[in-house]
Design a protein around this motif. Sequence first.
Motif, short mmCIF file in Angstrom:
data_model
loop_
_atom_site.label_atom_id
_atom_site.label_comp_id
_atom_site.label_asym_id
_atom_site.label_seq_id
_atom_site.Cartn_x
_atom_site.Cartn_y
_atom_site.Cartn_z
N GLY A 59 -0.96 -59.67 42.23
CA GLY A 59 0.38 -59.78 41.69
C GLY A 59 0.51 -59.35 40.25
N THR A 288 12.82 -56.74 48.42
CA THR A 288 11.92 -57.29 47.40
C THR A 288 10.69 -56.38 47.30
OG1 THR A 288 10.64 -58.69 48.91
CG2 THR A 288 12.64 -59.63 47.97
N THR A 294 9.67 -61.94 43.15
CA THR A 294 9.96 -60.76 42.32
C THR A 294 11.46 -60.47 42.35
OG1 THR A 294 9.45 -59.32 44.19
CG2 THR A 294 7.69 -59.74 42.61
N SER A 316 11.80 -55.29 37.56
CA SER A 316 11.19 -56.09 38.62
C SER A 316 9.68 -56.09 38.45
CB SER A 316 11.59 -55.57 40.00
OG SER A 316 11.20 -56.47 41.02
N MET A 317 8.96 -56.51 39.49
CA MET A 317 7.50 -56.57 39.47
C MET A 317 6.97 -56.08 40.80
SD MET A 317 6.98 -60.37 37.89
CE MET A 317 5.20 -60.31 38.23
N GLY A 319 4.15 -57.20 42.11
CA GLY A 319 3.69 -58.42 42.78
C GLY A 319 2.65 -58.13 43.84
N GLY A 399 9.07 -67.40 39.42
CA GLY A 399 9.34 -66.95 40.78
C GLY A 399 10.61 -67.53 41.34
N SER A 402 13.65 -65.67 39.33
CA SER A 402 13.81 -64.21 39.43
C SER A 402 14.82 -63.77 40.50
CB SER A 402 12.46 -63.55 39.67
OG SER A 402 11.65 -63.63 38.52
#
Length: 440
Positions: A59, A288, A294, A316-317, A319, A399, A402
């Motif tokens: 992540g 996502t 995320t 965003s990420m 992850g 988490g 987000s």
Amino acid sequence: MTRSTLTPVLSSYWDEPMSWTLDCYHRHDGYQALRTAVTMAPDDVIGLVKDSGLRGRGGAGFPTGQKWSFIPQGGEGAAAKPHYLVINADESEPGTCKDIPLMMATPHVLVEGAIIAAYAIRARHAFIYVRGEVVPVLRRLQTAVAEAYDAGYLGTDVLGSGFDLDLVVHAGAGAYICGEETALLDSLEGRRGQPRLRPPFPAVAGLYACPTVVNNVESVSSVPAVIRGGVDWFTTMGTEKSPGFTLYSLSGHVTTPGQYEAPLGITLRELLDYAGGVRAGHELKFWTPGGSSTPLLTGEHLDVPLDYEGMAGVGSMLGTKALQIFDETTCVVRAVRRWTQFYAHESCGKCTPCREGTYWLTQIYARLENGDGQRADLDTLLDIADAIFGKSFCALGDGAASPILSSLKYFRAEYEAHLDGGCPFDPVASMLAVPEGALS
């Protein structure tokens, strides 16, 4: 340079009969990387993994070799204590489903990677921490570990190298918080799983207050391929800052869900081409990039590279690369509510922002869906999410916040529609539209 083709490495023989056996693994160069590694100095193994640019697949994306190098060496202070390797196999992020299939199909690649990693950091003991609910995975891993002992890959004097290693498969008790590395260490020591205050970091005072490396399953499983193929081969895949291959998990409203192993930097549009696109007759609404924790994205982000830098560039990420696909039949408020309920349930309660914030978020979402919401509730959602994000003891709070922050950013009009009599989507149809396993 990004290459828009699939790169099956870890998944190259998942479909073979008895792929989990030692015989099958030997047919695919199994334990050849270990034979190479034990002829090298431990520091050279760390250097090779460092040079490859392999980043953690759990992540955060922290460079794996750099994390290994944090373990103090020498004979004084922390360096004189035993070193430990802990593999985080407590996969429980909603939507994340890459580590369990990997361990089911090819447990020996994880075992080999664990032995190499333990050799590199000079650890005499290693642990694989697995969710207790996934009994078939536990049995698979235990069988693979037993086979490795019988073959001389584990135990005393591994392959005549003078290196000793014991590997333990540990069943966790089923708490999402134990996916956080320090909570996992507390659980492994027999205590209630709760995050620790850092510093000290695990590399200095981890398991039993000794230097410890905590790595994700996919990170460790990628190491044998890096050793076999070398740095030049590994860096031909992916991008400059995010090299290599990785597993992308597509689930939800997609024609062919599953695991797609591809170079880092591939786009969702390309992956959807491989997966047959969004289910017939529907169009993408939101998705996502790395599981429910995320920030969600929309159709305008289809061509953003799925690497750490690309996702950060759009707020965003990456992850865990759990790509949950939702079409226009899904109520975004209902989806985020379900995620919020999950985080409220799984909060360990150690810190006030997360414990209290997630509780009140669920109350507001209940009002919105039941038609009792007020316009001020939308601002309150933002206020509470802001009070949690970056201010909780661990990343669980981030988490939880987000998806709320991002969904209000992209779908505020849909939230406002809930103020006039509740959810505008038909409740039964909306519930049936939610991809199985994507929200809980």
